[in-house]
Design a protein around this motif. Structure first.
Motif, mmCIF file in Angstrom:
data_model
loop_
_atom_site.group_PDB
_atom_site.id
_atom_site.type_symbol
_atom_site.label_atom_id
_atom_site.label_comp_id
_atom_site.label_asym_id
_atom_site.label_seq_id
_atom_site.Cartn_x
_atom_site.Cartn_y
_atom_site.Cartn_z
ATOM 1 N N VAL A 4 44.140 49.215 50.977
ATOM 2 C CA VAL A 4 43.203 48.208 50.476
ATOM 3 C C VAL A 4 43.353 46.949 51.326
ATOM 4 C CG1 VAL A 4 42.558 46.790 48.500
ATOM 5 C CG2 VAL A 4 43.297 49.150 48.142
ATOM 6 N N ILE A 5 42.236 46.422 51.761
ATOM 7 C CA ILE A 5 42.265 45.242 52.622
ATOM 8 C C ILE A 5 41.707 44.055 51.862
ATOM 9 C CG2 ILE A 5 41.393 44.239 54.764
ATOM 10 C CD1 ILE A 5 41.194 47.113 55.858
ATOM 11 N N GLN A 6 42.441 42.960 51.905
ATOM 12 C CA GLN A 6 41.982 41.731 51.254
ATOM 13 C C GLN A 6 41.961 40.595 52.266
ATOM 14 O OE1 GLN A 6 44.661 42.342 47.360
ATOM 15 N NE2 GLN A 6 43.188 40.648 47.136
ATOM 16 N N SER A 7 41.003 39.721 52.078
ATOM 17 C CA SER A 7 40.956 38.522 52.911
ATOM 18 C C SER A 7 40.401 37.364 52.097
ATOM 19 C CB SER A 7 40.088 38.755 54.149
ATOM 20 O OG SER A 7 38.740 38.987 53.772
ATOM 21 N N PRO A 8 40.833 36.140 52.383
ATOM 22 C CA PRO A 8 41.950 35.826 53.273
ATOM 23 C C PRO A 8 43.289 36.138 52.606
ATOM 24 C CG PRO A 8 41.194 33.843 52.189
ATOM 25 C CD PRO A 8 40.269 34.944 51.725
ATOM 26 N N ARG A 9 44.374 36.072 53.311
ATOM 27 C CA ARG A 9 45.699 36.266 52.733
ATOM 28 C C ARG A 9 46.161 34.993 52.013
ATOM 29 N NH1 ARG A 9 49.071 40.168 54.446
ATOM 30 N NH2 ARG A 9 50.208 39.435 52.598
ATOM 31 N N HIS A 10 45.739 33.862 52.542
ATOM 32 C CA HIS A 10 46.071 32.574 51.933
ATOM 33 C C HIS A 10 44.827 31.705 51.938
ATOM 34 C CE1 HIS A 10 50.419 33.439 52.352
ATOM 35 N NE2 HIS A 10 50.064 33.995 53.472
ATOM 36 N N GLU A 11 44.659 30.970 50.862
ATOM 37 C CA GLU A 11 43.517 30.067 50.767
ATOM 38 C C GLU A 11 43.985 28.803 50.067
ATOM 39 O OE1 GLU A 11 40.284 30.709 51.775
ATOM 40 O OE2 GLU A 11 39.556 28.759 51.123
ATOM 41 N N THR A 13 42.413 25.134 48.894
ATOM 42 C CA THR A 13 41.150 24.448 48.743
ATOM 43 C C THR A 13 41.311 23.292 47.767
ATOM 44 O OG1 THR A 13 38.775 24.781 48.337
ATOM 45 C CG2 THR A 13 40.312 25.821 46.806
ATOM 46 N N GLU A 14 40.328 22.433 47.765
ATOM 47 C CA GLU A 14 40.362 21.292 46.851
ATOM 48 C C GLU A 14 39.582 21.612 45.578
ATOM 49 O OE1 GLU A 14 40.801 17.608 50.044
ATOM 50 O OE2 GLU A 14 38.917 17.903 48.951
ATOM 51 N N MET A 15 40.028 21.015 44.525
ATOM 52 C CA MET A 15 39.355 21.191 43.240
ATOM 53 C C MET A 15 37.862 20.923 43.390
ATOM 54 S SD MET A 15 40.287 19.258 39.682
ATOM 55 C CE MET A 15 39.958 17.653 40.397
ATOM 56 N N GLY A 16 37.067 21.806 42.776
ATOM 57 C CA GLY A 16 35.624 21.651 42.817
ATOM 58 C C GLY A 16 34.944 22.473 43.895
ATOM 59 N N GLN A 17 35.725 22.959 44.833
ATOM 60 C CA GLN A 17 35.148 23.757 45.911
ATOM 61 C C GLN A 17 34.947 25.207 45.469
ATOM 62 O OE1 GLN A 17 34.144 22.454 49.010
ATOM 63 N NE2 GLN A 17 34.517 20.616 47.780
ATOM 64 N N GLU A 18 34.040 25.872 46.142
ATOM 65 C CA GLU A 18 33.811 27.303 45.894
ATOM 66 C C GLU A 18 34.798 28.126 46.713
ATOM 67 O OE1 GLU A 18 29.704 28.979 45.838
ATOM 68 O OE2 GLU A 18 30.438 30.228 47.487
ATOM 69 N N VAL A 19 35.319 29.156 46.079
ATOM 70 C CA VAL A 19 36.264 30.053 46.737
ATOM 71 C C VAL A 19 35.733 31.477 46.627
ATOM 72 C CG1 VAL A 19 38.595 31.001 46.683
ATOM 73 C CG2 VAL A 19 38.228 28.584 46.173
ATOM 74 N N THR A 20 35.768 32.208 47.728
ATOM 75 C CA THR A 20 35.353 33.607 47.724
ATOM 76 C C THR A 20 36.468 34.469 48.295
ATOM 77 O OG1 THR A 20 33.018 33.049 47.982
ATOM 78 C CG2 THR A 20 33.670 35.289 48.519
ATOM 79 N N LEU A 21 36.911 35.414 47.478
ATOM 80 C CA LEU A 21 37.937 36.364 47.891
ATOM 81 C C LEU A 21 37.259 37.704 48.155
ATOM 82 C CD1 LEU A 21 40.647 35.504 45.199
ATOM 83 C CD2 LEU A 21 40.120 34.324 47.341
ATOM 84 N N ARG A 22 37.743 38.406 49.159
ATOM 85 C CA ARG A 22 37.085 39.632 49.592
ATOM 86 C C ARG A 22 38.032 40.830 49.534
ATOM 87 N NH1 ARG A 22 35.325 35.291 52.312
ATOM 88 N NH2 ARG A 22 33.065 35.031 52.538
ATOM 89 N N CYS A 23 37.440 41.984 49.306
ATOM 90 C CA CYS A 23 38.233 43.201 49.178
ATOM 91 C C CYS A 23 37.479 44.393 49.747
ATOM 92 C CB CYS A 23 38.590 43.459 47.719
ATOM 93 S SG CYS A 23 39.466 45.026 47.430
ATOM 94 N N LYS A 24 38.207 45.201 50.507
ATOM 95 C CA LYS A 24 37.678 46.490 50.975
ATOM 96 C C LYS A 24 38.588 47.574 50.404
ATOM 97 C CE LYS A 24 37.000 49.213 55.206
ATOM 98 N NZ LYS A 24 35.747 49.828 54.733
ATOM 99 N N PRO A 25 38.063 48.411 49.516
ATOM 100 C CA PRO A 25 38.913 49.450 48.904
ATOM 101 C C PRO A 25 39.207 50.578 49.883
ATOM 102 C CG PRO A 25 36.644 49.712 48.183
ATOM 103 C CD PRO A 25 36.694 48.459 49.012
ATOM 104 N N ILE A 26 40.100 51.444 49.484
ATOM 105 C CA ILE A 26 40.398 52.628 50.275
ATOM 106 C C ILE A 26 39.153 53.514 50.331
ATOM 107 C CG2 ILE A 26 41.762 54.758 50.329
ATOM 108 C CD1 ILE A 26 44.077 53.113 49.103
#
Lengths: 115, 117
Positions: A4-11, A13-26
């Motif tokens: 399973v691949i995830q990105s980013p490994r570290h994020e 950010t400042e409060m109020g910002q949008e965060v998007t985490l990504r995943c590619k399954p097996i």
């Protein structure tokens, strides 16, 4: 096979910002899970998909969290707006539903820090 | 709802010795699966071993074995010939076999294992 691949490994950010985490399954897996790990609450399931369809999102903390799985090889978890209490490690896991114990295989996680 | 309890927040073992990590769970279901996951400092969650509740035979994977006591709802992990690389946080997890219960894993609080050289 790649895990399973995830990105980013570290994020960070400042409060109020949008965060998007990504995943590619097996490749070939048909179930996908998003977990969150914190010291206070341990590991908790946020949402999971079967065949790209959200099945149980009861663990999603509030409307600021949303998850999508547009196809079998990609999923996103979005937080908008982010808050400091969202700081945690977010794991994506996948499994092959329909065979035995459906072991879940985890990605390396994304460590999110919201300041 | 199912719950999983790991009563040992920390354990330590000497290299080459054997250690047993405890796990108990609460469920009203008769068919389910139990797992042990290992989380080293890299934080990667690694599946160590699984047990199907309908199987009486205890699962074994190399140096790792379980003692599954269904009536007592106990699922302990034994690590034989401990190695430095075994040092990690270990999580016990439960998954229902019922389709209506979904596929969620319910995790225990974890046990931090230290291996002393």
């Amino acid at each position: 096979d790649a895990g399973v691949i995830q990105s980013p490994r570290h994020e960070v950010t400042e409060m109020g910002q949008e965060v998007t985490l990504r995943c590619k399954p097996i490749s070939g897996h048909n179930s996908l899970f998003w977990y969150r790990q914190t010291m206070m609450r341990g590991l908790e399931l946020l949402i999971y998909f079967n065949n790209n369809v959200p099945i149980d999102d009861s663990g999603m903390p509030e409307d600021r969290f949303s998850a999508k799985m547009p196809n079998a090889s990609f999923s996103t978890l979005k937080i908008q707006p982010s808050e400091p209490r969202d700081s945690a490690v977010y794991f994506c896991a996948s499994s092959l539903r329909g065979q035995g114990a459906y072991e879940q295989y985890f990605g390396p996680g994304t460590r999110l820090t919201v300041t | 709802a199912q719950t999983v309890t790991q009563s040992q927040p920390e354990m330590s073992v000497q290299e080459a010795e054997t250690v047993t990590l405890s796990c108990t769970y609460d469920t009203s279901e008769s068919d389910y699966y139990l797992f042990w996951y290992k989380q080293p400092p890299s934080r990667q969650m690694i599946l160590v071993i699984r047990q199907e509740a309908y199987k009486q035979q205890n699962a074994t994977e190399n140096r790792f074995s379980v003692n599954f006591q269904k009536a007592a709802k106990s699922f302990s992990l034994k690590i034989s010939d401990s190695q430095l690389g075994d040092a990690a946080m270990y999580f016990c997890a439960y998954r229902s076999a019922m389709e209506t219960s979904g596929s969620r894993l319910t995790f225990g609080e974890g046990t931090q294992l230290t291996v002393n050289p």
